[in-house]
Each structure stands twice: as structure tokens, then as C-alpha cells.
Design a protein around this motif. Structure first.
Motif, short mmCIF file in Angstrom:
data_model
loop_
_atom_site.label_atom_id
_atom_site.label_comp_id
_atom_site.label_asym_id
_atom_site.label_seq_id
_atom_site.Cartn_x
_atom_site.Cartn_y
_atom_site.Cartn_z
N VAL A 1 -0.55 -5.59 0.03
CA VAL A 1 -1.88 -5.49 -0.57
C VAL A 1 -2.57 -6.86 -0.58
O VAL A 1 -3.74 -6.98 -0.26
CB VAL A 1 -1.80 -4.92 -2.01
CG1 VAL A 1 -3.15 -4.96 -2.70
CG2 VAL A 1 -1.26 -3.50 -1.97
N VAL B 1 -4.41 -8.03 2.58
CA VAL B 1 -5.71 -7.41 2.84
C VAL B 1 -6.74 -7.86 1.82
O VAL B 1 -7.88 -8.18 2.16
CB VAL B 1 -5.58 -5.87 2.85
CG1 VAL B 1 -6.94 -5.20 2.99
CG2 VAL B 1 -4.63 -5.43 3.95
N SER B 2 -6.36 -7.90 0.55
CA SER B 2 -7.29 -8.23 -0.53
C SER B 2 -7.68 -9.70 -0.55
O SER B 2 -8.85 -10.04 -0.72
CB SER B 2 -6.68 -7.86 -1.88
OG SER B 2 -6.32 -6.51 -1.90
N HIS C 1 -5.74 1.85 5.40
CA HIS C 1 -4.54 1.06 5.11
C HIS C 1 -3.31 1.78 5.64
O HIS C 1 -3.26 3.00 5.69
CB HIS C 1 -4.37 0.84 3.61
CG HIS C 1 -5.54 0.15 2.98
ND1 HIS C 1 -5.92 -1.12 3.32
CD2 HIS C 1 -6.42 0.55 2.04
CE1 HIS C 1 -6.98 -1.48 2.62
NE2 HIS C 1 -7.30 -0.46 1.83
N TRP D 1 0.86 -1.19 0.00
CA TRP D 1 0.00 0.00 0.00
C TRP D 1 0.88 1.24 0.00
O TRP D 1 1.84 1.33 0.76
CB TRP D 1 -0.91 0.02 1.22
CG TRP D 1 -1.96 -1.05 1.20
CD1 TRP D 1 -2.01 -2.16 1.97
CD2 TRP D 1 -3.12 -1.09 0.38
NE1 TRP D 1 -3.12 -2.91 1.67
CE2 TRP D 1 -3.82 -2.27 0.68
CE3 TRP D 1 -3.63 -0.25 -0.61
CZ2 TRP D 1 -4.99 -2.63 0.05
CZ3 TRP D 1 -4.80 -0.62 -1.23
CH2 TRP D 1 -5.47 -1.79 -0.90
N ASP E 1 2.16 -1.81 4.06
CA ASP E 1 1.55 -3.13 4.29
C ASP E 1 1.32 -3.83 2.95
O ASP E 1 1.18 -3.19 1.91
CB ASP E 1 0.22 -2.99 5.03
CG ASP E 1 0.40 -2.86 6.53
OD1 ASP E 1 1.54 -3.03 7.00
OD2 ASP E 1 -0.59 -2.59 7.23
N SER F 1 -2.43 5.98 2.90
CA SER F 1 -3.16 5.58 4.10
C SER F 1 -4.67 5.76 3.93
O SER F 1 -5.38 5.94 4.92
CB SER F 1 -2.65 6.37 5.31
OG SER F 1 -2.80 7.75 5.07
#
Length: 178
Positions: A85, A88-89, A79, A72, A83, A75
Motif C-alpha cells: 500500500v 502506491v500511496s 490494485h 492491498w 502489493d 483488486s
């Protein structure tokens, strides 16, 4: 001075001069065991195995530092910049990628260590450990590729079917050609 040739029976294999000398001296001729032949072959092929292990460790290290999907950059939407991607995805896909990639990295390092020490390559336990580590590393690379390469269900299914087929082939090869 002519050397005299002994009559050779066409049905019997001819012996090398070392074997003939050992037989004349009354010594038993020792034939290398299958394990010794396999160890010698691995020792001769060690530079290629070393190259493959270095390549696998470099690929897995790079994939760990730059995972599929990237990081990422902002923010937005809660996010944190930096971090991953993919985590999270697609969290399940990320964990499959992470564990397969880590397994392949560790296995390639084990292969490198086992190839560097000649005394270990003569021991049956270490020889089997080397073979197991090579197979584990390749399966880890395949799993990491499958988890990190695509996100469409149809394409992912195709890759996983291909990987299962390769794994089945390896299993059958190990079972029937020992």
C-alpha cells in the motif's frame, strides 16, 4: 616470615608484581595500545553487541515482510492483491523506508559476522568496519522508522529533525572523542 615492603614514594604510582618482576629481569613492560584496549572491550561486550545486531536484523526482516501500511487485499481501483500500500500511496516515503530498512538489515548481518570471528576483532581495519557497520545499521533503523511511522507532514518533520540531531551528535562525538 615477614615480607619486606619496599618504600613507596607517594608521588610515583606503584607497579604491579608482574611489572616489578619484568623490570627486575630487565625486560621492557609492554602497555597495551589504545586499539588493543578497544578491541578487548568490544570482545568483552560482544554478547551485548550480538544481541543488538540480532534484534536489528529481526526487526528489519519483519518490517520487510510486513511493511508499514500493509498490503492491498482486493483488486479494486486497479490494485493487485498483495502489493504494498505504501508504495502506491506514498512512493517516495516507501523508497526511503525500503533503502533504509535494507541498509540496516545488511549492516546488522555484517556486525554479526564481524563479531563471530575473534581474529577479525584484533585488526584495526575490521574494528573500524565493525564500528561503521554499527552506526550505519542504527542510522538505517532510524531512517526506516521515520519513513514508515507516520504520514502527517508535521509529525514527519519532527521525526526527521530529531534524526538529524542524533546524526549530528554522532558525527560530533566521532570527530571530538576519537
Amino acid at each position: 616470615m615477614e615480607s619486606q615492603q619496599q618504600p613507596n614514594n607517594s608521588h610515583m604510582p606503584s607497579k604491579s608484581s608482574e611489572e616489578q618482576h619484568a623490570l627486575q629481569e630487565g625486560q621492557a613492560v609492554q602497555h597495551p595500545s589504545a586499539l588493543q584496549v578497544q578491541a578487548d572491550l568490544l570482545w568483552k561486550l560482544r554478547k551485548y553487541l550480538m544481541l543488538l545486531a540480532i534484534l536489528a536484523s529481526a526487526i528489519t526482516c519483519q518490517a520487510g515482510l510486513a511493511p508499514p501500511g500493509g498490503f492491498w487485499q482486493d483488486s479494486l481501483n486497479g490494485h493487485i492483491p498483495g502489493d504494498i500500500v505504501l508504495r502506491v500511496s506514498y512512493p517516495k516515503r516507501y523508497y526511503v523506508f525500503f533503502y533504509c530498512n535494507t541498509t540496516a538489515f545488511g549492516a546488522s548481518l555484517i556486525v554479526l559476522i564481524l563479531l563471530l570471528v575473534r581474529e577479525l576483532s584484533r585488526n584495526v581495519v575490521w574494528l573500524r568496519a565493525l564500528q561503521f557497520a554499527m552506526v550505519l545499521g542504527l542510522l538505517g533503523l532510524m531512517g526506516a522508522y521515520a519513513a514508515g511511522s507516520c504520514r502527517e507532514v508535521r509529525t514527519s518533520l519532527y521525526i526527521w529533525v530529531l534524526l538529524v540531531g542524533i546524526f549530528a551528535y554522532i558525527t560530533l562525538h566521532v570527530i571530538f572523542f576519537r
